[in-house]
Design a protein around this motif. Structure first.
Motif, mmCIF file in Angstrom:
data_model
loop_
_atom_site.group_PDB
_atom_site.id
_atom_site.type_symbol
_atom_site.label_atom_id
_atom_site.label_comp_id
_atom_site.label_asym_id
_atom_site.label_seq_id
_atom_site.Cartn_x
_atom_site.Cartn_y
_atom_site.Cartn_z
ATOM 1 N N HIS A 37 0.861 -1.171 0.000
ATOM 2 C CA HIS A 37 0.000 0.000 0.000
ATOM 3 C C HIS A 37 0.906 1.232 0.000
ATOM 4 O O HIS A 37 1.985 1.203 0.600
ATOM 5 C CB HIS A 37 -0.914 0.006 1.217
ATOM 6 C CG HIS A 37 -1.561 -1.318 1.477
ATOM 7 N ND1 HIS A 37 -2.654 -1.762 0.774
ATOM 8 C CD2 HIS A 37 -1.243 -2.318 2.339
ATOM 9 C CE1 HIS A 37 -3.001 -2.968 1.202
ATOM 10 N NE2 HIS A 37 -2.154 -3.337 2.158
ATOM 11 N N THR A 38 0.493 2.275 -0.650
ATOM 12 C CA THR A 38 1.338 3.461 -0.770
ATOM 13 C C THR A 38 0.618 4.695 -0.245
ATOM 14 O O THR A 38 -0.612 4.785 -0.267
ATOM 15 C CB THR A 38 1.759 3.698 -2.233
ATOM 16 O OG1 THR A 38 0.598 3.898 -3.028
ATOM 17 C CG2 THR A 38 2.548 2.512 -2.761
ATOM 18 N N ALA A 39 1.420 5.636 0.219
ATOM 19 C CA ALA A 39 0.908 6.935 0.655
ATOM 20 C C ALA A 39 1.911 7.990 0.237
ATOM 21 O O ALA A 39 3.127 7.803 0.386
ATOM 22 C CB ALA A 39 0.697 6.961 2.167
ATOM 23 N N THR A 40 1.405 9.111 -0.279
ATOM 24 C CA THR A 40 2.284 10.152 -0.808
ATOM 25 C C THR A 40 2.645 11.206 0.228
ATOM 26 O O THR A 40 3.250 12.215 -0.109
ATOM 27 C CB THR A 40 1.621 10.831 -2.007
ATOM 28 O OG1 THR A 40 0.324 11.320 -1.614
ATOM 29 C CG2 THR A 40 1.465 9.855 -3.170
ATOM 30 N N GLY A 41 2.288 10.992 1.465
ATOM 31 C CA GLY A 41 2.645 11.941 2.516
ATOM 32 C C GLY A 41 2.356 11.376 3.883
ATOM 33 O O GLY A 41 1.636 10.377 4.037
ATOM 34 N N GLY A 42 2.910 12.041 4.909
ATOM 35 C CA GLY A 42 2.762 11.559 6.261
ATOM 36 C C GLY A 42 1.334 11.587 6.758
ATOM 37 O O GLY A 42 0.888 10.672 7.457
ATOM 38 N N ALA A 43 0.589 12.627 6.420
ATOM 39 C CA ALA A 43 -0.790 12.734 6.886
ATOM 40 C C ALA A 43 -1.643 11.603 6.330
ATOM 41 O O ALA A 43 -2.475 11.022 7.045
ATOM 42 C CB ALA A 43 -1.371 14.089 6.486
#
Length: 374
Positions: A37-43
């Motif tokens: 799974h990926t996320a483009t930022g900490g939030a």
């Protein structure tokens, strides 16, 4: 970002990076082995975890806009649902202060950019296995706590029940140690048997007969595998580094006796006073096996008989095994060469009586080394 998949046997990784190219590379690399799974930022990463998204391990970029990776890690470690998820930093930062800040935030390791794909795979695999062993230890400890609570209402406990609890505790610690260190398995078995052999040889020596009854020798044998348990707190980048450690890395590595002592103390509290607990020998061995007879060892600089006998036995066993074992930074020495080096340390590094005992049972040491060869 997808949510938890029920009945999915593959570990789930959350990769957090503000660079799309890095996300694509890591997703392609890791997707063959894991659910990624990926996320483009900490939030977005914090939101994913807070909403119940599955993450067995998190790869986290240290430098991101808006919410810095170190702060993301601190928030993850502060929240009960996510505090036990391993976090590995992916970062172009290579300063010792940056790495220290990341480890202090709760990360398990640093992988420096540009990263090697095989290194990423190896670190992820090792930390997932470490996390699995940690869960096993927690479950065993919970079981032991239930056993202690149930038995505390009873006036008498049988000897077999006590031994079973002791063995389960030590077994759980050993499972954790073996999962953390690639070179631990047979080294543990050899050093355990060396310590037992030395203790039996010294059992009737006038200086040691009062310390080495049959029960003490049994507990020494069982406790010896925990001598390096403190290494579970050492970052893998230092613990399994193929080359020579830097001065700063040695400072970190030399703290493993303290980490081992602290971990065993916490376990001993479950069984009563640490000084009378069956884990007393394990504590002595973990904390003092790098002390030297002449007082030049660490972490306390103890000398002579101020060093516990259990640690003096382990010092000889540990050094002998290190000498006869092949490592990435050294070849293996022959049995005879190892004995010669230890004899050179008689009275400086090692208790002379323990060295003399080794020489008397040198053939037994060689047989143990062959039986549990790597």
């Amino acid at each position: 970002m997808s949510k938890r998949l029920e009945h999915d046997p593959r570990p789930h990784l959350l990769v957090v990076d503000d660079q799309p190219d890095s996300l694509l590379i890591l997703e392609e690399l890791l997707g063959e082995h894991y659910e990624v799974h990926t996320a483009t930022g900490g939030a977005r990463a914090l939101q994913y975890v807070a909403e119940g998204g599955r993450a067995d391990l998190i790869l986290l970029d240290a430098v991101m806009p808006e919410l810095h990776g170190f702060e993301v890690c601190r928030r993850l470690k502060a929240a009960p649902p996510s505090r036990d998820i391993p976090v590995l930093f992916l970062s172009s930062l290579d300063g010792a202060a940056d790495e220290a800040e990341g480890l202090a935030a709760g990360a398990g390791d640093f992988i420096h950019k540009p990263f090697s794909l095989p290194v990423v795979l190896a670190r992820v695999r090792n930390h997932l296995e470490f996390a699995r062993a940690t869960r096993l230890l927690r479950k065993r400890n919970e079981y032991l706590e239930r056993v202690v609570a149930e038995r505390s209402a009873q006036v008498m406990r049988t000897k077999q029940e006590i031994i079973a609890v002791q063995d389960a505790t030590i077994s759980a610690f050993c499972a954790l140690a073996e999962a953390r260190d690639n070179e631990t398995g047979n080294h543990i078995r050899r050093t355990q048997n060396y310590v037992g052999a030395l203790a039996r040889q010294l059992q009737h020596h006038p200086r040691f007969r009062h310390e080495l009854d049959d029960e003490a020798i049994m507990l020494l044998f069982k406790s010896a595998p925990l001598h390096d348990i403190g290494k579970v707190a050492i970052p893998e980048s230092i613990l399994n580094k193929p080359g020579k450690l830097t001065d700063e890395e040695w400072v970190v590595m030399r703290r493993h006796p303290e980490y081992g002592r602290d971990a065993i103390d916490r376990a001993a509290e479950e069984f009563g006073d640490a000084e009378t607990s069956f884990l007393r020998y394990a504590r002595e061995i973990a904390y003092c096996h790098h002390e030297r007879w002449d007082g030049t060892g660490y972490p306390q600089g103890l000398a002579g008989e101020a060093i516990p006998l259990s640690a003096r036995l382990m010092a000889v066993a540990d050094v002998y095994d290190a000498l006869i074992s092949k490592r990435v930074y050294k070849p293996e020495y022959s049995h005879e060469n190892a004995l010669s080096i230890i004899v050179e340390g008689r009275g400086t590094h090692f208790d002379p009586a323990v060295v003399d005992a080794l020489l008397e049972i040198r053939l037994e040491f060689r047989a143990i080394a062959r039986k549990f060869r790597d």
